[in-house]
Enzyme design. Sequence first.
Site, PDB file in Angstrom:
ATOM      1  N   CYS A  33      13.977 -51.013  50.552  1.00  0.00           N
ATOM      2  CA  CYS A  33      15.152 -51.747  51.040  1.00  0.00           C
ATOM      3  C   CYS A  33      16.423 -51.314  50.305  1.00  0.00           C
ATOM      4  CB  CYS A  33      14.949 -53.255  50.885  1.00  0.00           C
ATOM      5  SG  CYS A  33      14.734 -53.758  49.178  1.00  0.00           S
ATOM      6  N   ASP A  35      17.427 -52.368  47.417  1.00  0.00           N
ATOM      7  CA  ASP A  35      18.013 -53.422  46.570  1.00  0.00           C
ATOM      8  C   ASP A  35      17.775 -53.114  45.086  1.00  0.00           C
ATOM      9  OD1 ASP A  35      18.641 -54.545  48.929  1.00  0.00           O
ATOM     10  OD2 ASP A  35      17.419 -56.337  48.715  1.00  0.00           O
ATOM     11  N   CYS A  58      19.563 -58.535  48.892  1.00  0.00           N
ATOM     12  CA  CYS A  58      19.509 -59.520  49.979  1.00  0.00           C
ATOM     13  C   CYS A  58      19.602 -60.941  49.408  1.00  0.00           C
ATOM     14  CB  CYS A  58      18.209 -59.348  50.742  1.00  0.00           C
ATOM     15  SG  CYS A  58      16.794 -59.874  49.784  1.00  0.00           S
ATOM     16  N   CYS A 102      11.027 -59.468  47.175  1.00  0.00           N
ATOM     17  CA  CYS A 102      12.294 -59.720  46.477  1.00  0.00           C
ATOM     18  C   CYS A 102      12.019 -60.488  45.176  1.00  0.00           C
ATOM     19  CB  CYS A 102      13.247 -60.514  47.366  1.00  0.00           C
ATOM     20  SG  CYS A 102      13.298 -59.924  49.065  1.00  0.00           S
TER      21      CYS A 102
HETATM   22 FE1  FES Z   1      14.480 -55.920  49.298  1.00  0.00          FE
HETATM   23 FE2  FES Z   1      15.185 -58.415  49.347  1.00  0.00          FE
HETATM   24  S1  FES Z   1      14.972 -57.110  51.031  1.00  0.00           S
HETATM   25  S2  FES Z   1      14.847 -57.214  47.592  1.00  0.00           S
END
Ligand code: FES
Length: 125
Positions: A33, A35, A58, A102
């Site tokens: 993702c 992040d 996110c 996450c």
């Molecule tokens: Fe990857 Fe939340 S979508 S940390």
Amino acid sequence: MYSEKVIDHFSNPHNVGELEGANAVGEVGNARCGDIMRMYLKIEDDVIKDASFKTFGCCAAIASSSVTTDLIKGMTVDEALKFKNATVVDALGGLPPAKVHCSVLAEEAIKQAIGNYKKGQETAQ
Ligand code: FES
């Protein structure tokens, strides 16, 4: 989709930003993702006195960071090494299955920060 607690931590995150006097920092990312989560800890006598975070991610990643910095304060280093993402999920009143990773970032960031702290102690001896 999100619990009230997630929305609350996302809208009003606790302990945001760099921590002055931090002596342990951990940064992890999720390649899928994209992040990134960075945790700052101030550790004295092997107890986490303060914690903060900077997260590029996110809603669930921000909420996980926020609640983790609340939960981790006051823990010993050894307790923090046993900190699990399931604790984050519980404290947030649950996360959708696609967002559980996450909370895993928060567990990993804490472990990495403590690992760096321990390494720093070894090199200082
Ligand atoms: Fe990857 Fe939340 S979508 S940390």
